[in-house]
Design a protein around this motif. Sequence first.
Motif, PDB file in Angstrom:
ATOM      1  N   ARG A  98      91.328  18.859 -71.145  1.00 28.30           N
ATOM      2  CA  ARG A  98      90.365  18.589 -70.060  1.00 28.30           C
ATOM      3  C   ARG A  98      89.256  19.640 -70.028  1.00 28.30           C
ATOM      4  NH1 ARG A  98      95.368  17.620 -67.290  1.00 28.30           N
ATOM      5  NH2 ARG A  98      95.666  15.402 -66.917  1.00 28.30           N
ATOM      6  N   GLU A  99      89.679  20.919 -70.196  1.00 25.06           N
ATOM      7  CA  GLU A  99      88.680  22.008 -70.160  1.00 25.06           C
ATOM      8  C   GLU A  99      87.688  21.873 -71.316  1.00 25.06           C
ATOM      9  OE1 GLU A  99      91.448  25.467 -68.090  1.00 25.06           O
ATOM     10  OE2 GLU A  99      91.504  25.159 -70.259  1.00 25.06           O
ATOM     11  N   ASN A 100      88.204  21.475 -72.487  1.00 22.87           N
ATOM     12  CA  ASN A 100      87.299  21.261 -73.618  1.00 22.87           C
ATOM     13  C   ASN A 100      86.310  20.149 -73.329  1.00 22.87           C
ATOM     14  OD1 ASN A 100      87.447  22.736 -76.266  1.00 22.87           O
ATOM     15  ND2 ASN A 100      89.635  22.522 -75.860  1.00 22.87           N
ATOM     16  N   LEU A 101      86.825  19.039 -72.790  1.00 24.45           N
ATOM     17  CA  LEU A 101      85.935  17.911 -72.481  1.00 24.45           C
ATOM     18  C   LEU A 101      84.877  18.336 -71.468  1.00 24.45           C
ATOM     19  CD1 LEU A 101      88.456  14.917 -72.275  1.00 24.45           C
ATOM     20  CD2 LEU A 101      86.902  15.514 -74.134  1.00 24.45           C
ATOM     21  N   ARG A 102      85.340  19.061 -70.443  1.00 23.26           N
ATOM     22  CA  ARG A 102      84.413  19.481 -69.387  1.00 23.26           C
ATOM     23  C   ARG A 102      83.327  20.392 -69.970  1.00 23.26           C
ATOM     24  NH1 ARG A 102      88.181  20.889 -65.756  1.00 23.26           N
ATOM     25  NH2 ARG A 102      88.448  18.748 -65.110  1.00 23.26           N
TER      26      ARG A 102
END
Lengths: 242, 421
Positions: A98-102
């Motif tokens: 999720r952090e990568n996508l964000r």
Amino acid sequence: MLSNRLRLQAEELRVIRGGKEVLKGITFAVAIGEVYGLLGGNGAGKSTTLLTFLGFLDLAGGNARVNDALVSEDVVAARRSIAYLPESASLYEHLNARENLRYFLGLAGSAGDDESMEAALDRVALPAEARDRRLADYSKGMRQKVAIALAILRNTDTLLLDEPTSGLDPTAIDEFHDLVRTLADDGKTVLMVTHDVYGACQVADRIGLLRDGRLVGEFSAPAGGRIDTEAVHRAFSSREAV
Amino acid sequence: MSGFAPVFREAGLLKRDRAFIGWVVLTLLLSVVSVVGGIAEVSKQRETIARLIEGDREDRLEARAKQGDWGGAAYYSFHLTYDPPSNFAFAALGTRDQEPWKHRIRMLALEGQIYERDAGNPVLALTGRFDFAFFAAFVLPLVLIAVLHDLQASERGAGRHELLIATSGISSSPWRLRAWLKAGAVFIAAALPLLVGCIVSGTSMTRSLMAPAILCGYLAFWSFVSYRIARRERNPSVILATLLGVWVMVGVVGPAAGKLVIDHQVPVPQGADILMTQREAVNDAWDLPKEVTMDAFVARHPEWSQYAAVDRPFEWKWYYAFQQVGDQKAEPLSLAYRESRLHRDRLAGWFAWLTPPALLQRSLQRIADTDLRAHMEYEANVRLFHGQLREFYYGKLFPDAPFDTDALGGLPEFDPGMAAP
């Protein structure tokens, strides 16, 4: 209006890298909603072709166009309309999915909401329990799925995929091909670089065969059918022009 | 999206980067060590001065009590002179490590006393003190090089470089923002202990703001250099070696070469020559006819010419006259020594514009009043005070005034700010 509904156009592309002519005047075009597979062995110039559409390379000749506009004239616009999935996409290993996508969505200038992120991760079939783990703990295939989810979330007109199924297991490859077909049916244009003859024939509407910097042949799928794998394989293995 | 979204995005990424956080924490710790060490040294110097002021007064009273004439009182009375550290000296101890900042002087020839210093630790003199100025000038650039050299090379190595550019659309993004955030974090980690040190030490607002402003400019220089070199498409070790080469050239070789050239261009008389000239003049005076000494003295002090005759074999006025004549003989050398040092310092100041670490150190030392100029002002204070002592005693010795211990209360008192412009 786009000319003939073409999203990507390579016109007599010539690229010289390290003193060697890597692309020797290749010409092809990819239309809206089309999946185009660029097939070739190592060093054929496949990845170089992708990079020209992203404006990373100086052209020795010819033109690269995205949405009818010359990449060299507005590289930012070209890049913003493309979701690029590099070979062995290395996202940040110390961040979770999720952090990568964000992060990458933020970099692209869009704020990804949690709901759409979960939907994209569902679509690439990344297990829910893995989404909060750091990517350092992921398999190569799982990382690839996150990168594909990013490409989906970018919601761009065009996807450039560099060996996208490299490292995926057979089931994941099938799922990925289905996903690419769905995206194309939604109107996305996909230019996919691969040396996987079978995979390319499964998913592509057309295949261009690159050899030593030249486009030596093109294959098209018959209406409602798939490209003849045998024919492509023969051409791929042969030293002759098609 | 808000205008600060990219800042929050990159800051969020950096705060999860353990290696970077490690560098920031190390910077903070080293800054704290340098500031605490500086404050401790300054406190020690202040305590020493306070202790000496108290002892000096008692010692002088004790010495005077045993004397029955002006000459003896002058001979046996020592007077403390000192240069108290400024409220910012903790950050840049500067010349206070090399030059004397306290003396006990007498009415004797001054040139033999003013260059006296306590024996220093040669190892400390070799390595220098780890004060904030040293830390900022030489260590901080290395931290910046460590965190910025692989700004893009690490992304290339990880196969993310093209993805990041393709995703952002702009070639310079996110490197520039990331570089500024990294440099900013290093700046805050370095400046925060300095500001706390300023508050603890009661540093004026102007000085407290000037120092971080100068530091900010200095780090901007190194950030720019690191960023420009880190943009090159080389592997991280090549970029690191290049940046370290720049650091060595700018921080070590440049200043050393500059010093060599300046020293060659501006010769400075040896301190020992001044001492020898003055000592020889004083020693020779014992064997010279007294008129020779007194003529030389009166030439400088015509106001005492009517008392210049020396009738007895030993008279204090003659003794102090030849002490002064000793100073007069050494005066050209002493003046040349001081002027040459200041000339060298001025040239070093110009040259420092080519060597930013030296420029930063000099700037901080100027703010802290610990540079050569401040030391020379202290020396000027000592000379002025010594002159006042002479004036007081000559007024008693030459007219042969009767000794009066109460009159000793009129002796000049040393004031550290007496010659300040």
